[in-house]
Design an enzyme around this catalytic site. Structure first.
Site, PDB file in Angstrom:
ATOM      1  CB  CYS A   9      23.730 -11.508 -13.673  1.00 54.79           C
ATOM      2  SG  CYS A   9      22.261 -10.489 -13.565  1.00 54.79           S
ATOM      3  CB  ALA A  27       9.312  -5.523  -8.950  1.00 56.39           C
ATOM      4  CG  HIS A  28      15.380  -5.496  -9.601  1.00 52.73           C
ATOM      5  ND1 HIS A  28      16.687  -5.234  -9.925  1.00 52.73           N
ATOM      6  CD2 HIS A  28      15.202  -6.813  -9.822  1.00 52.73           C
ATOM      7  CE1 HIS A  28      17.279  -6.356 -10.323  1.00 52.73           C
ATOM      8  NE2 HIS A  28      16.390  -7.328 -10.269  1.00 52.73           N
TER       9      HIS A  28
HETATM   10  N1  PMP Z   1      16.158 -12.728 -16.536  1.00 49.79           N
HETATM   11  C1  PMP Z   1      16.703 -11.672 -17.154  1.00 49.79           C
HETATM   12  C2  PMP Z   1      16.573 -11.568 -18.652  1.00 49.79           C
HETATM   13  C3  PMP Z   1      17.386 -10.693 -16.434  1.00 49.79           C
HETATM   14  O1  PMP Z   1      17.931  -9.654 -17.070  1.00 49.79           O
HETATM   15  C4  PMP Z   1      17.487 -10.824 -15.029  1.00 49.79           C
HETATM   16  C5  PMP Z   1      18.199  -9.771 -14.189  1.00 49.79           C
HETATM   17  N2  PMP Z   1      19.510  -9.495 -14.547  1.00 49.79           N
HETATM   18  C6  PMP Z   1      16.901 -11.935 -14.424  1.00 49.79           C
HETATM   19  C7  PMP Z   1      16.236 -12.863 -15.201  1.00 49.79           C
HETATM   20  C8  PMP Z   1      16.966 -12.126 -12.937  1.00 49.79           C
HETATM   21  O2  PMP Z   1      16.042 -11.293 -12.296  1.00 49.79           O
HETATM   22  P1  PMP Z   1      16.212 -10.918 -10.748  1.00 49.79           P
HETATM   23  O3  PMP Z   1      17.333  -9.956 -10.641  1.00 49.79           O
HETATM   24  O4  PMP Z   1      14.885 -10.320 -10.382  1.00 49.79           O
HETATM   25  O5  PMP Z   1      16.466 -12.202  -9.998  1.00 49.79           O
END
Ligand code: PMP
Length: 381
Positions: free
Chosen positions: A318, A194-195
């Protein structure tokens, strides 16, 4: 005013989403598993949100399993599938987000990596090399979070089907930005969050076709089709539903605007010395552009832009903090020095052309100052 250009990391909560969530954050109480009227009200809100999320991705409501986000959905998919199908192999692309790649890599030699080409594409011959008769699951993301490259999934899905493999796609970055068609595509599972689409953090979904054999990883309750035990986060799920509804209604308008910003930035960047735009020949998400600046370090560049109140990301948010080049650019055979200089710009619906101008002016200054000091250094040696 600071300029936020890091919408693939997270987006600002839409005010309309917040308003939809607020009643569930105090006034309305009850556990959705309770059979009384308070519980039923919560359950109804979840089911309405499930319909909205399903519509966004072209799925049926009963295929939507709410989770805590993209990371959990990817972990559930890989580990849950593995638990149910011990002994069969899983093929995942080299450019996946770490929330998919790491659980896959943890399965050791049960996993095969599908190579990417220089444009960030996964093609059928790479898939063919990674799959054999023991493979039963293939996972290739819909669009990459760093480069924005959109995969042409249809041929890959066909190949997987011909080889009796289930197909999963991580559509975390694609959902809300491009049209998705879960039911019509032959995909068996899809990750969304969602975010990334102006909804709340901490809620996402794994969309699952019931033919996909998977075991739950969390025990103690039968919530979410008995695949995700635990009392549901109702305000977050309601927010996700509202965000999905808005994303669906406003997708074309937002995409048009972001293409304009992205294309203006790309044109401006190509006029600057020493800048290379990654995957510029590939079809990419309307909001994403990644580039490198020869002779610079991405983290330093990010900090220099931050000092000018412009927020971007170096590689993937990330994995920032690591100094090694992004695994995505490595997979695309970008030389280490250039990959280390990578900056990702990801626009959101609140950005304007003046944000593009501010970024270009800032980069121009930073690169020019660097070149001038290099000339001065050379003169003093
Ligand atoms: N998959 C992709 C392609 C993403 O870009 C991200 C978020 N950086 C995620 C998974 C992880 O999602 P979430 O932040 O909701 O855990």
């Amino acid at each position: 005013m600071a300029v936020y250009l890091d919408n693939n990391a997270t987006t600002a909560l839409d005010e309309r989403v917040l308003q939809a969530m607020l009643p569930y954050m105090g006034q309305v109480t009850g556990n959705p598993s309770s059979v009384h009227r308070f519980g039923r009200l919560q359950k109804d809100a979840i089911e309405q949100a499930r319909e909205s999320v399903a519509r966004l991705v072209g799925a049926r409501a009963e295929q939507v399993v709410f989770t805590s986000g993209g990371t959990e959905s990817n972990n559930l998919l890989i580990n849950g599938f593995y638990q149910h199908n011990r002994g069969s192999r899983i093929a995942v692309s080299a450019i996946e987000h770490m929330s998919l790649l790491e659980p896959a890599q943890n399965l050791g030699d049960m996993v095969d990596i599908i190579e990417a080409d220089e444009n960030g594409h996964i093609n059928n011959s790479a898939l063919e090399q990674a799959v054999d008769e023991r493979t039963s699951l293939v996972s290739v993301m819909t669009a990459n979070n760093e480069t924005g490259v959109i995969q042409d999934l249809s041929l890959l899905i066909d190949f997987a089907a011909e080889n009796n493999c289930f197909f999963h796609t991580d559509a975390t970055q694609a959902a809300g930005k491009i049209a998705l068609d879960f039911a019509g595509s032959g995909i068996h599972a899809m990750t969304v969050s969602a975010h990334k689409l102006y909804g709340p953090v901490g809620v996402g979904a794994l969309i699952i076709d019931k033919r996909l054999p998977i075991k739950k990883l969390q025990f103690g309750g039968s919530q979410e089709k008995n695949l995700r035990a635990g009392t549901e986060n109702v305000p977050a799920i309601v927010g996700f539903g509202k965000a999905a509804e808005l994303a669906m209604a406003e997708m074309q308008m937002n995409a048009r605007k972001m293409y304009q910003l992205r294309d203006a930035l790309e044109k401006g960047l190509k006029e600057l010395n020493e800048v290379s735009v990654f995957a510029d020949r590939a079809e990419r998400l309307p909001n994403t552009l990644q580039f490198g600046v020869n002779g610079f370090d991405g983290e330093t560049l990010l900090m220099q832009l931050d000092r000018k109140a412009i927020a971007v990301s170096s590689g993937s948010a990330c994995t920032s903090g690591k100094t090694e080049p992004s695994h995505v650019l490595k997979a695309m055979k970008v030389p280490d020095a250039l990959a280390n200089s990578a900056i990702r710009v990801s626009f959101g619906k609140h950005n304007t052309m003046s944000d593009v101008e501010a970024l270009l002016a800032a980069l121009h200054d930073i690169i020019e100052i660097n070149q001038q000091s290099a000339v001065m250094m050379a003169a003093t040696v």
